[in-house]
Design a protein around this motif. Structure first.
Motif, PDB file in Angstrom:
ATOM      1  N   ASP A 138      26.073  58.822  26.620  1.00 63.38           N
ATOM      2  CA  ASP A 138      27.139  57.819  26.600  1.00 63.38           C
ATOM      3  C   ASP A 138      26.590  56.407  26.741  1.00 63.38           C
ATOM      4  O   ASP A 138      27.132  55.465  26.160  1.00 63.38           O
ATOM      5  N   SER A 218      24.598  47.213  22.412  1.00 62.76           N
ATOM      6  CA  SER A 218      23.888  48.452  22.729  1.00 62.76           C
ATOM      7  C   SER A 218      22.400  48.246  22.559  1.00 62.76           C
ATOM      8  O   SER A 218      21.957  47.506  21.682  1.00 62.76           O
ATOM      9  N   ALA A 232      29.279  47.937  23.251  1.00 63.15           N
ATOM     10  CA  ALA A 232      29.073  48.674  24.506  1.00 63.15           C
ATOM     11  C   ALA A 232      29.955  48.097  25.607  1.00 63.15           C
ATOM     12  O   ALA A 232      30.241  46.898  25.636  1.00 63.15           O
ATOM     13  N   CYS A 246      29.518  52.864  28.616  1.00 64.54           N
ATOM     14  CA  CYS A 246      29.499  53.724  27.435  1.00 64.54           C
ATOM     15  C   CYS A 246      29.120  52.905  26.213  1.00 64.54           C
ATOM     16  O   CYS A 246      29.611  51.787  26.023  1.00 64.54           O
ATOM     17  N   GLN A 247      28.243  53.488  25.381  1.00 63.17           N
ATOM     18  CA  GLN A 247      27.835  52.822  24.146  1.00 63.17           C
ATOM     19  C   GLN A 247      27.619  53.837  23.030  1.00 63.17           C
ATOM     20  O   GLN A 247      26.976  53.553  22.021  1.00 63.17           O
ATOM     21  N   SER A 248      28.183  55.047  23.212  1.00 66.08           N
ATOM     22  CA  SER A 248      27.932  56.124  22.252  1.00 66.08           C
ATOM     23  C   SER A 248      28.740  55.967  20.964  1.00 66.08           C
ATOM     24  O   SER A 248      28.409  56.570  19.939  1.00 66.08           O
ATOM     25  N   GLU A 249      29.819  55.168  21.001  1.00 68.63           N
ATOM     26  CA  GLU A 249      30.668  54.990  19.824  1.00 68.63           C
ATOM     27  C   GLU A 249      30.391  53.640  19.151  1.00 68.63           C
ATOM     28  O   GLU A 249      29.911  52.701  19.779  1.00 68.63           O
ATOM     29  N   ASN A 255      34.650  53.075  23.040  1.00 62.36           N
ATOM     30  CA  ASN A 255      33.753  53.054  24.193  1.00 62.36           C
ATOM     31  C   ASN A 255      34.516  52.738  25.478  1.00 62.36           C
ATOM     32  O   ASN A 255      34.232  53.296  26.538  1.00 62.36           O
TER      33      ASN A 255
END
Length: 336
Positions: A138, A218, A232, A246-249, A255
């Motif tokens: 994430d 990110s 992010a 969170c920076q996964s999207e 996020n």
């Protein structure tokens, strides 16, 4: 298990003991019923394995290969059943079956600690892959020279939290630093915190005025769009000082939604531990990442990894760092 079963029987047979309510009485009866089923299952495994051993001794003397193969098939069947039953015995909390968040933060030790943090990430993701779970990173913050400062991952699969909850604590590394030109021995620390992924509900209220939300670019790999926009999200819950990111999207909106869900789970776990008034557990995520709060020590030069709670030692560093954590995980279950 058998001790508790006998305690309940003694309690129920004691005419002088009175339950506070019918609800308490029903709870005791339900617990007795569950324990009886588990004890019966243990008897079943004992009898099956005794029969297999007796037949094995008979077949060995007669050199009956067909019967030996049949016994091997039955043994593997019993072994599979026992592994499923073992989970029922070990995982007794209503949270154990849940997915989990796992956070790793580098502590004292500078660049060595950040490198150690990245080694721990590889160790846990290797364990995840070996055991049929999946994971999503994430958020991750890379070090200026090497390694990572912190990382948050979601581990998805039944009993993920149950297996990994004992990994929370400080992990100490002792090695000759590859970043020291004099090749001196250095000590580094990283903390690990594991908590269940919980459904969002009304039991935990998060108010906008209690949140500090920051956006940033990110770091590391992730595609051109991810690294050139402030997608992010870092979220701080001001009353408790808990932080998630969170920076996964690719989308800042997604996020933010994932960070809010993660914060909800983290807060719920925080309040859960507080309600139980378990001081040691409540302070797990507040412990200083230093000498006095370790759960495991890794001595690279001596090729020894020692768990300080169970005193279990494994003399193969590479094996453990490649995801061989089961001895530490299971020894903690049985040590308790």
């Amino acid at each position: 298990m058998l001790v508790r079963f006998n305690e309940i029987n003694s309690l129920l047979s004691n005419k002088d003991y009175s339950f506070e309510s019918f609800l308490d009485y029903d709870k005791i009866l339900i617990e007795k019923s569950i324990l009886l089923k588990k004890i019966s299952k243990c008897d079943y495994f004992f009898n099956e394995l005794t029969d297999i051993l007796d037949f094995y001794n008979l077949c060995k003397s007669d050199q009956d290969l067909d019967l030996l193969n049949n016994l091997l098939f039955n043994f593997k069947k019993i072994e599979s059943e026992f592994l499923d039953f073992e989970k029922e015995i070990i995982f007794i909390s209503d949270r154990d079956h849940m997915d989990a968040f796992l956070e790793i933060n580098s502590g004292s030790g500078g660049v060595d600690a950040q490198d150690w943090c990245s080694i721990l990430l590889k160790m846990y993701t290797s364990w995840v892959n070996k055991n049929g779970f999946s994971y999503i990173i994430d958020a991750i913050s890379y070090g200026d020279i090497s390694g990572i400062k912190n990382v948050s991952i979601r581990i998805i699969g039944k009993y993920a939290f149950g297996f990994l909850k004992g990994e929370s604590g400080v992990h100490r590394l002792v090695r000759k630093s590859p970043f020291d030109s004099n090749n001196k021995r250095h000590t580094s620390f990283s903390s690990v915190f594991v908590y269940p992924i919980l459904e969002c509900d009304s039991s935990v209220k998060i108010f906008d005025c209690d949140l500090k939300i920051e956006t940033f670019r990110s770091s590391g790999a992730g595609g051109q769009h991810v690294n050139t926009t402030d997608s992010a999200v870092r979220m701080t819950h001001l009353p408790t000082k808990l932080v998630v990111q969170c920076q996964s999207e690719r989308s800042q909106h997604k996020n933010k939604a994932q960070a809010l869900k993660q914060l909800h789970s983290k807060l719920k776990e925080y309040y859960f531990l507080e309600e139980k008034k378990n001081k040691e557990a409540c302070e797990k995520n507040k412990l200083s990442i230093s000498w006095g709060n370790q759960i495991r020590s890794y001595f690279f030069d001596k090729c020894i990894i020692k768990d300080l709670r169970t005193n279990l030692e494994i003399y193969n560093v590479d094996l453990v760092l490649n995801g061989y954590l089961d001895p530490f995980i299971y020894s903690l279950f049985y040590f308790k």
